[in-house]
Design an enzyme around this catalytic site. Structure first.
Site: not given
Ligand SMILES: O=c1ccn([C@@H]2O[C@H](COP(=O)(O)OP(=O)(O)O[C@H]3O[C@H](CO)[C@@H](O)[C@H](O)[C@H]3O)[C@@H](O)[C@H]2O)c(=O)[nH]1
Ligand SMILES: [Mn+2]
Length: 940
Positions: A111, A140, A281, A305, A445
């Site tokens: 990412e 993280d 997450k 995100d 979620d």
């Protein structure tokens, strides 16, 4: 207008065409029932062929029918929402609530920080009072590079936000905006555009430079005290909490270049210690909920995100229309926006646009009480996310003064809040259980959303014409399959958990919603019926056992109708959702692959563990692709990439169908009588097998025809051919298998060996990717240059490791076959020396076997026993290949010797047939063993 002159802030409309749809659905249901009746009334009598297979098919059809009924919950009662943002501004512009936005990132390698800050900038620039926005980045990975990038972004925002406001820019992610601007051109902002673009490019350049160096230059480090936090950093899984308020919204000096307030911007890397589980997450989100409550404490929380930038700057206002509606707003716990992607190709080869889900299914759920919470793009009320139950007076006081005076300095506050993000903070608390996002489920979620709905709240699905968020969809098949494994596994776990919509949901949420949840929770078990349907009818086709009604029988009608109607409808739905015909076809293929691999793995994984939650890994989806991978993605070529057990399964099934189809063709061509008979009784089975072969075409290409890097890894090819052939052999006589196998083997051989002429010395390098890999190699000296002289001297071969260390030394060999375990990864060298005065022709083969799947993205610890079996199988197959190759080379070698002795014709023929017979015997032997092993595997 509602009662008492109340004018709502949003509107809900029922979907049009519901009556025709319901008539269609009823007709489908009748056809399904008739199929069941047929199965029950036509069971083969005891002793007749295919009795048990028949029961299996009945079970599969019962399942499909049942599942189809469930999916009606997603279509029966669709509703569409629209908002009135102008009414919102008229009534509440000065009382808009604080909104805290949480961006999550977890790995700077997959990412990239540039992507992360583009997302951050896009949401900082929301069309919303900036002083009421607070943006929190949870990192993280605890990466100093991401921190540095965010620091740069906090500076750039001072220019970017005024620019967006001035020109009413969309989208507000700088990268996406500049790409869109290269296509269109606005003369009136040309100068500003050039300026802002330059600022952006400079920033990008600096960040990429730092990334390249791998560390922060001293002069940058000294400029911001935040960097000193990393002095104690030891690794991404072992570090203190890092917390930095980069822009303090309450500081009157924190303004953009126009003097307007900036949103608060906070960097947080929660504490990580190896001995504490960090809960992925969900853990990151909960840490953010606590930290933000002491900084901005916005009443609305949005999660985005890092790969999903905001594409619609008014989305916050849309969401508020639902929360702030005077009549219905108090029931709403969360507003979920769809997840759209900006890297989708026209015919979406991995079907990752989730088109039908976001254009049809979620509207269906909305009609029954609200969509699932599916992570990014969801606005929550803070109090409901923290565990509040619904009561009639659950209204929020929006006017609340959230500018509570703060005594301490920013620095003191940071130090104080770090404890909220520590590993031990949650011990003996309700966090992860009743408060915040739930732990222990790969889809944190969905389960969190379900428990909120079970506490009496509603949710809303809002899908504006201008998409609110655009993200990055997986660009390879293994990535897609791994992502779906995580989702289907998580959803299936929910069904078996104490929050099961089947049991716990009873009386708490509507029946329609429970059935709707069922559709997703039962993704994983779908694999069984699908596997059965894709394997058994094809195999029995060749056995001549008919499993479907004859063409002339009226019972064929329900089958034809159900199939035809279902697929016509699904095509219509897909086109209506904005897809293409080819896209639909690709969607069907991925549907098949997901069901036979991801879902299967998810299913086995879930039931193998004791019921309830267990620690399932969260494999982060890659957000960057290599240059050539993205090239192929753009061309819509399927990317198979690295080894994955999931690929082996789909390849095996596709090959099995190919074998069956080929066997069928052969029979049809050779015996016309059988053809007529077959045609009458087997039409549906043939059709099924034929469609499976056609839909698998890209896979066959990947297995046998393609040469690029994205083709199927050879280890998968070898394994799947062996597995498919052995399964096939169980049904057919071995003879046919051998013929087919010989063909495939010869295809496989291409690319493995090289033949070269050696004068004095010749060296080859071969790269070994992983330490501990087994290197197999063989060579045969085929020919001495002169026909009259035949040297028995042979050649020398020296094998050296990456650091020049000698591994093997062969002297004067005419042929050799050997293997060794590579101690180090890297380039190994194979040097041949020819001491004879003549040219020699040498056949040389080398292959590296990689049996430890540790570092594969698609790995799955729980499949180790299976993987071990597969790798043994692979080993066995390599041996066959080597044996065969060696034999061939030997044959040639001998033939040449014989030629020199002028008896070439006879001898060559004799040798060749001997070698072939030898190879065949070996194959039969090994395949029998493989087949036995395969039975062993299926018991695992
Ligand atoms: O330990 C972790 C692992 C992941 N993430 C973040 O979680 C997000 C989602 O991860 P990703 O790998 O992109 O997963 P996807 O499958 O693309 O995500 C979908 O599925 C997830 C649940 O499985 C949802 O949380 C996401 O919102 C939804 O987009 C990313 O921002 C990650 O940075 C963390 O913060 N910490
Ligand atoms: Mn993602």
């Amino acid at each position: 207008m509602g009662r008492d002159g109340y004018v709502p802030l949003f509107e809900t409309k029922k979907a049009r065409g519901r009556i025709p749809y319901r008539i269609f659905a009823v007709s489908m249901f009748v056809a399904i029932c008739l199929i069941w009746v047929y199965r029950v009334s036509h069971v083969p009598i005891e002793g007749e062929n295919g009795r048990w297979v028949w029961f299996g098919l009945f079970a599969a059809e019962l399942w499909f029918g049942f599942y189809w009924v469930l999916t009606q919950a997603l279509r029966w009662n669709r509703v569409y929402r629209s908002t009135f943002k102008d009414r919102l501004s008229q009534r509440y512009e000065n009382e808009l609530p604080g909104v805290d936005i949480f961006v999550c990132t977890a790995d700077p390698a997959i990412e990239p920080p540039m992507m992360v800050i583009n997302t951050v900038l896009s949401i900082m620039a929301y069309n919303y009072p900036q002083e009421k926005l607070s943006v929190y980045l949870s990192d993280d990975a605890g990466s100093i590079l991401t921190f540095y990038a965010l620091l740069e972004a906090s500076q750039f925002a001072k220019y970017w936000i005024p620019y967006c406001k001035k020109f009413n820019v969309e989208p507000r992610s700088p990268a996406a905006y500049f790409i869109s601007m290269s296509q269109s051109h606005y003369a009136n902002q040309a100068k500003d555009l050039v300026d802002i673009k330059k600022l952006y490019e400079d920033m990008k350049h600096r960040i990429e430079n730092v990334a390249k160096q791998g560390q922060i230059p001293e002069e940058v480090r000294s400029k911001h005290k935040g960097f000193s936090q990393w002095d104690s950093y030891s690794s991404r899984s072992d570090h203190d909490s890092f917390l930095q308020i980069l822009i303090d919204g309450r500081d009157p000096n924190a303004t953009d270049i126009d003097g307007c307030a900036l949103p608060t911007l906070v960097y947080l890397a929660r504490e990580k210690r190896p001995q504490h589980h960090h809960n992925f997450k969900a853990g990151a989100m909960n840490a953010l909920i606590r930290v933000s409550s002491k900084i901005s404490n916005g009443q609305i929380i949005l999660n985005v995100d890092c790969d999903m930038y905001s594409n619609n700057s008014r989305a916050v206002r849309d969401a508020l229309c639902f929360f702030m509606d005077e009549e219905k707003g108090h029931e709403v716990a969360f507003v979920q926006f769809p997840q759209n992607f900006d890297n989708i190709t026209v015919n979406e080869v991995y079907s990752s646009s989730l088109r039908v889900l976001s254009e049809v299914e979620f509207q269906g759920l909305d009609g029954y009480g609200g969509p699932l919470y599916v992570g990014t793009g969801c606005f929550h009320r803070r109090d409901t996310l923290c565990g509040r139950k619904f009561t009639r007076d659950s209204t929020i006081e929006w006017k609340r003064e959230n500018n509570t005076k703060r005594e301490e300095s920013v620095h003191e506050l940071e130090e104080k809040l770090k404890s909220l993000a520590s590993c031990t903070y949650e011990e003996n608390t309700q966090w992860g259980k009743e408060m915040g996002l739930k732990y222990g489920c790969p889809v944190e979620d969905v389960i969190t959303g379900l428990s909120i709905q079970c506490r009496g709240w509603k949710s809303v699905y809002y899908n504006p014409a201008r998409k609110a968020f655009l993200g990055f969809a997986p660009t390879t098949l293994p990535q897609t399959l791994v992502q779906h494994k995580r989702w289907s596994e998580g959803d299936f776990q929910i069904l078996l958990s104490k929050f099961s919509p089947a049991l716990y949901g009873h009386g708490k949420i509507s029946l329609g919603l429970r059935l709707g949840y069922g559709c997703y929770c039962l993704w994983a078990p779908n694999c069984l019926a699908t596997l059965y349907y894709t394997i058994i009818p094809s195999l029995y086709l060749l056995k001549g056992t008919s499993l479907f009604p004859q063409i002339s029988s009226p019972w064929i009608l329900p089958f034809v109708y159900a199939t035809f109607a279902k697929y016509t409808y699904s095509l219509a739905e897909f086109l209506w959702s904005g897809g293409t015909v080819l896209g639909w076809w690709n969607d069907q293929r991925i549907w098949l692959y997901k069901r036979t691999s991801s879902y299967l793995f998810a299913f086995i994984d879930t039931i193998l563990k004791p019921l309830g939650f267990s620690d399932s890994a969260f494999v982060i989806t890659a957000k960057v692709a290599d240059q050539d991978v993205s090239q192929r993605y753009k061309k819509e070529m399927m990317e198979f990439g690295a080894f994955s057990p999931m690929l082996t399964i789909i390849a095996t099934i596709s090959l099995l169908n190919l074998f069956c189809f080929a066997g069928l063709m052969k029979r049809l061509l050779m015996d016309e009588g059988i053809m007529r008979l077959n045609y009458e009784t087997m039409a549906l089975q043939m059709l099924l097998c034929g469609v499976l072969v056609i839909i698998n075409w890209p896979l066959y290409q990947g297995l046998f025809l393609r040469k690029d890097k994205g083709k199927m890894p050879s280890s998968v090819t070898v394994k799947s051919v062996a597995l498919a052939a052995s399964a096939y052999m169980g049904i057919m006589q071995p003879k046919l298998v051998l013929e087919l196998l010989a063909v495939f083997m010869s295809i496989l051989q291409v690319g493995y060996g090289i033949r070269f002429v050696i004068d004095r010395e010749e060296c080859f390098s071969h790269k070994v990717e992983y330490e501990g890999d087994t290197v197999h190699a063989s060579f045969v000296v085929i020919k001495a240059d002169s026909s009259w002289h035949f040297s028995q001297d042979g050649v020398d071969l020296v094998v050296k490791g990456p650091h020049g260390d000698q591994i093997h030394d062969f002297r004067d060999k005419i042929s050799e076959k050997f293997e060794f375990v590579a101690r180090q990864k890297g380039v190994h060298r194979f040097c041949f020396t020819n001491k004879s005065p003549y040219h020699e022709t040498i056949d040389f083969d080398v292959h590296v076997g990689h049996y430890s799947y540790q570092d594969d993205h698609a790995k799955d610890e729980h499949f180790n026993p299976l993987l071990e079996q597969i790798s043994k199988l692979e080993e066995a197959l390599y041996n066959i290949q080597f044996e065969q190759h060696w034999l061939e080379a030997q044959t040639e070698h001998q033939a040449i010797v014989n030629e020199a002795m002028s008896r070439r014709a006879i001898h060559k023929a004799i040798w060749e047939s001997a070698a072939l017979i030898g190879a065949s015997v070996l194959q039969v032997y090994l395949l029998h063993r493989l087949f036995e092993r395969k039975l062993g595997i299926s018991r695992v």
